[in-house]
Design a protein around this motif. Sequence first.
Motif, short mmCIF file in Angstrom:
data_model
loop_
_atom_site.label_atom_id
_atom_site.label_comp_id
_atom_site.label_asym_id
_atom_site.label_seq_id
_atom_site.Cartn_x
_atom_site.Cartn_y
_atom_site.Cartn_z
N PRO A 106 0.81 -1.21 0.00
CA PRO A 106 0.00 0.00 0.00
C PRO A 106 0.85 1.26 0.00
CG PRO A 106 0.15 -0.84 2.23
CD PRO A 106 0.90 -1.80 1.34
N PRO A 107 0.27 2.34 -0.50
CA PRO A 107 0.97 3.62 -0.43
C PRO A 107 0.91 4.14 0.99
CG PRO A 107 -1.25 3.97 -1.21
CD PRO A 107 -1.07 2.47 -1.05
N PRO A 108 1.71 5.14 1.31
CA PRO A 108 1.49 5.81 2.59
C PRO A 108 0.05 6.33 2.58
CG PRO A 108 3.30 6.84 1.37
CD PRO A 108 2.71 5.77 0.50
N PRO A 109 -0.56 6.52 3.72
CA PRO A 109 -1.94 7.03 3.70
C PRO A 109 -2.03 8.28 2.82
CG PRO A 109 -1.32 6.44 5.93
CD PRO A 109 -0.06 6.33 5.08
N LEU A 110 -3.11 8.32 2.02
CA LEU A 110 -3.38 9.49 1.20
C LEU A 110 -4.17 10.47 2.05
CD1 LEU A 110 -4.54 7.73 -2.11
CD2 LEU A 110 -2.23 8.43 -1.46
N ARG A 111 -3.74 11.70 2.08
CA ARG A 111 -4.40 12.70 2.91
C ARG A 111 -5.07 13.74 2.02
NH1 ARG A 111 -3.03 11.60 8.01
NH2 ARG A 111 -1.15 10.37 8.32
N THR A 112 -6.30 14.06 2.37
CA THR A 112 -7.03 15.13 1.70
C THR A 112 -7.22 16.24 2.71
OG1 THR A 112 -9.25 14.40 2.34
CG2 THR A 112 -8.28 13.36 0.37
N GLU A 113 -8.02 17.22 2.37
CA GLU A 113 -8.28 18.32 3.29
C GLU A 113 -8.83 17.81 4.62
OE1 GLU A 113 -11.33 22.08 3.49
OE2 GLU A 113 -10.52 21.51 1.52
N ARG A 114 -9.72 16.81 4.57
CA ARG A 114 -10.36 16.32 5.79
C ARG A 114 -10.14 14.85 6.08
NH1 ARG A 114 -16.38 17.67 4.44
NH2 ARG A 114 -15.67 16.79 2.49
N LEU A 115 -9.79 14.07 5.08
CA LEU A 115 -9.79 12.62 5.21
C LEU A 115 -8.39 12.02 5.16
CD1 LEU A 115 -12.68 11.89 2.68
CD2 LEU A 115 -12.86 12.11 5.18
N VAL A 116 -8.29 10.84 5.72
CA VAL A 116 -7.13 9.98 5.54
C VAL A 116 -7.62 8.74 4.82
CG1 VAL A 116 -5.34 8.61 6.67
CG2 VAL A 116 -5.97 10.85 7.60
N MET A 138 -17.32 -12.86 5.12
CA MET A 138 -16.40 -11.74 4.94
C MET A 138 -15.07 -12.04 5.64
SD MET A 138 -16.92 -7.71 5.92
CE MET A 138 -18.21 -7.44 4.72
N PRO A 139 -13.95 -11.77 4.96
CA PRO A 139 -12.65 -11.97 5.60
C PRO A 139 -12.48 -11.07 6.83
CG PRO A 139 -12.39 -11.24 3.31
CD PRO A 139 -13.84 -11.25 3.61
N GLN A 140 -11.58 -11.45 7.69
CA GLN A 140 -11.33 -10.67 8.91
C GLN A 140 -10.93 -9.24 8.56
OE1 GLN A 140 -12.23 -12.04 11.75
NE2 GLN A 140 -11.89 -10.08 12.74
N VAL A 141 -10.15 -9.08 7.50
CA VAL A 141 -9.80 -7.75 7.00
C VAL A 141 -10.47 -7.61 5.63
CG1 VAL A 141 -7.98 -6.15 6.33
CG2 VAL A 141 -7.60 -7.74 8.23
N PRO A 142 -11.60 -6.93 5.58
CA PRO A 142 -12.33 -6.80 4.31
C PRO A 142 -11.58 -5.91 3.31
CG PRO A 142 -13.44 -5.61 6.07
CD PRO A 142 -12.25 -6.27 6.68
N ALA A 143 -11.78 -6.21 2.03
CA ALA A 143 -11.20 -5.40 0.95
C ALA A 143 -9.69 -5.26 1.10
CB ALA A 143 -11.87 -4.03 0.87
N ASP A 144 -9.05 -6.29 1.59
CA ASP A 144 -7.60 -6.26 1.83
C ASP A 144 -6.85 -6.65 0.57
OD1 ASP A 144 -5.15 -6.08 3.08
OD2 ASP A 144 -5.29 -8.06 4.02
#
Length: 181
Positions: free
Chosen positions: A11-21, A59-65
């Motif tokens: 994964p990339p580093p978290p993508l940050r927007t004005e309000r969201l991570v 559903m897997p323990q970590v969904p959409a992983d």
Amino acid sequence: MGLPLIVDGWPPPPLRTERLVLRPPTAADRESFLDLAADPDVNRHLGGARDRDEMARTMPQVPADQPGQLVADLDGRFVGWVGLSRREPGRPGRSPVDGPALELSYLLPVSAWGHGYARESCAALLAWSDEHLGEPAVLCTQVANARSVALAGRLGFAEVERFEEFGAEQWFGVRPVGIVQ
């Protein structure tokens, strides 16, 4: 979700927007994904709500992983999911590339509707995609989902066709690389 996206260095580093991570999903997000799947309002244009107990069993323990899938997080609170995948071969919709097209999807709980989180998270993921994947994206939604069709336009998707799928008329749009919204 379509076919998995293959991306080096995910994964990339978290993508940050004005309000969201925007961050990869974790096991702590599982209940929120189950809530999304079981909500009839959220799934009105997606074939209807699913049985929560059945989803909990499968559903897997970590969904959409997987690569291309991110959770939209607002101050530690789940406000949605946004993802890129490969559109399954054989489905309607003209691909702008040879092979399976890059497809944008998103889903937000009703409590997050109307705050611009979908636009913000989708725009951030598309900007990341432009830089790292460099290919056009497609989006498909029911024509009856006026809010989703309007968001597609605001994100730079242009309608290229309509077709019948899943018992409803679908809107299918393409967004070229580099459209800044």
